[in-house]
Design an enzyme around this catalytic site. Structure first.
Site, PDB file in Angstrom:
ATOM      1  CG  ASP A   9      -1.978   1.231   1.585  1.00  0.00           C
ATOM      2  OD1 ASP A   9      -2.693   1.586   0.348  1.00  0.00           O
ATOM      3  OD2 ASP A   9      -1.131   1.926   2.488  1.00  0.00           O
ATOM      4  CE1 TYR A  11      -0.602   8.898  -1.506  1.00  0.00           C
ATOM      5  CE2 TYR A  11      -2.837   7.381  -2.289  1.00  0.00           C
ATOM      6  CZ  TYR A  11      -1.649   8.345  -2.935  1.00  0.00           C
ATOM      7  OH  TYR A  11      -1.895   8.799  -4.319  1.00  0.00           O
ATOM      8  NE  ARG A  40      -5.432   7.872   5.129  1.00  0.00           N
ATOM      9  CZ  ARG A  40      -5.048   7.373   3.530  1.00  0.00           C
ATOM     10  NH1 ARG A  40      -5.655   7.564   2.924  1.00  0.00           N
ATOM     11  NH2 ARG A  40      -4.486   5.846   4.509  1.00  0.00           N
ATOM     12  CB  SER A 115      -1.442   2.750  -4.702  1.00  0.00           C
ATOM     13  OG  SER A 115      -2.645   4.473  -3.972  1.00  0.00           O
ATOM     14  CG  ASN A 116      -7.795   1.925  -2.888  1.00  0.00           C
ATOM     15  OD1 ASN A 116      -8.100   1.972  -3.533  1.00  0.00           O
ATOM     16  ND2 ASN A 116      -8.346   2.354  -1.620  1.00  0.00           N
TER      17      ASN A 116
END
Lengths: 218, 218
Positions: A9, A11, A40, A115-116
C-alpha cells in the site's frame, strides 16, 4: 518462504499522508493538523462510500472533494489555487524514515505499490522520491474497483500472473489488511500507530511496528 | 406530492445512539462519552467494511465487536456480562424529543423503519418505546446487504411493492442519504448536527434540522 512478489500500500504505508500537514498549516494557520486529519478521514470515507454505491470516481477527484469537505468542516474554504497547491502535495509526500532502506534491501524481489491512488498520482510520487528503480506501481483505478473489495485484490494478482499464496501484501491500514487477508493474500500489518488488533477478524499473518520487520521475512 | 410511503433510518434518525453514553459511563467512569462515540464509529466502519468485503455478518454481532474494539482503543475491556448489558441498551435507546409526535402526525401514511439493525434489535426497540402502532420495521438483514448498497434500497422498495418515486427516505446519516439518493429515492436529510453538505454529491431533496420538517412534506 514461497513469496514471489510483495505488494505495498502507498498512503500511510510507504509514504506519510500527514506530511501534507505543514502545507495545510501554511495556508490555514492554527488548523493545519486538524484539516489534514479530516482530509484523510474523508478521503477514505468517500472511497468506501463510492465503492458501496457502485459509483466509482477516481481517487484524485475524491481526494480533492475530501479536501473541500475538510475545509468546510473546519469552518473555512480554499481558493481554486490553494486547493490545487494542496493537491500537488500528494505527489510529494515524504516516505517514512525506513522506507528507502527497506526497499533497497528487498531489491531482487518483485515489489510493487498497489494503491487506490491513480497512476497520475503514484508515478510523480515515486519519481519525486527517486524510487523508480526500487518499486513499480499498480493502481486499483485500472479496474475502477477500490481496495478493500475482493475484485481489487484479484486484479492485482492477475496482473502479476501469480497465485494468491505467492503474494505478500503489506499495509499499515487495517481495512486494507482485512480486505487482503479475507481475499487470501499473506499479509503483514505495519502497525505504526500501535493500534489494537481489529475486533472484526481477518487478521494479518504478521504484525510489525515498521517496514524493517519485513526483512525478517526475506 | 406523490409520496406513498416514508422509510426512516433508525439509529441517529428516530433514536439517539448516544443515549448509551450514560450506561457506558456507569461501567467505565470518565470514559463513557468517548467509548460510546468510538463504539458508533467502529459499528459503521465494520458495517461498511463487511459490505465491501462481501463478508456479511449480522448487525448485532458487528455492534458487539465494535463495542470490544472501542473498549480496547480506550485502554479497557469489559466482561461478558458488562458487554451483554451494554448491548441490551440498543433495545432501549431514547427517541429524539420530537420523534413520537411526528410519527403520530404522520399516522395514516405508510411509515416503516428501514435499518441495518436486525429484526431482533429493532422489534424490542419499537416495543420498549411503545411505537408498535406508529411504525413498522424492515431490516437490511433480510437480504444480508447493508445500506448504503443499491441492493439494500432495492430490497426495501420491492418489499413495499412500490416504485422508487413513491418513496421518501429519511435519515440523519449522510452516507445513508447518499445511498438512497443515488439509488433514486426522494430523500430528506435530518441534519441534527448542523454538518456541512457532503462534498461527494448525491444530495438530499430536502434538509431539515429535525423530524418536524417532514410535516411540511405532508
Amino acid at each position: 518462504m514461497t513469496i514471489k512478489a510483495i505488494l505495498f500500500d502507498a498512503y500511510g504505508t510507504l509514504f506519510d499522508v500527514y506530511s501534507v500537514k505543514e502545507k495545510c498549516e501554511q495556508h490555514f494557520q492554527g488548523k493545519g493538523e486538524e484539516i489534514s486529519r479530516t482530509w484523510r478521514e474523508k478521503q477514505l470515507e468517500y472511497c468506501f462510500l463510492t465503492q458501496i454505491l457502485q459509483k466509482y470516481e477516481p481517487f484524485d477527484q475524491l481526494t480533492e472533494k475530501a479536501l473541500r469537505a475538510s475545509l468546510a468542516i473546519h469552518g473555512t474554504e480554499g481558493s481554486e489555487k490553494e486547493c490545487a497547491e494542496l493537491m500537488k502535495e500528494y505527489e510529494q509526500l515524504s516516505p517514512f524514515e525506513e522506507t528507502e532502506e527497506v526497499l533497497k534491501q528487498l531489491k531482487g524481489k518483485q515489489t510493487f505499490i498497489y494503491s487506490n491512488g491513480t497512476r497520475g498520482m503514484l508515478e510523480p510520487l515515486i519519481e519525486n522520491n527517486g524510487f523508480q528503480d526500487l518499486i513499480g506501481a499498480l493502481s486499483a483505478d485500472e479496474i475502477r474497483q477500490y481496495k478493500p473489495s475482493p475484485a481489487s485484490y484479484s486484479y492485482a494478482m492477475e496482473k502479476l500472473g501469480l497465485d494468491k499464496t505467492d503474494i505478500l501484501f503489506v499495509s499499515s491500514n487495517q481495512w486494507d489488511i482485512a480486505g487482503a487477508s479475507s481475499f487470501g493474500f499473506k499479509t503483514a500489518w505495519i502497525n505504526r500507530a500501535r493500534e489494537p488488533v481489529s475486533a472484526l477478524g481477518f487478521e494479518p499473518a504478521n504484525i510489525y511496528s515498521d517496514l524493517k520487520g519485513l526483512l525478517e521475512e526475506k
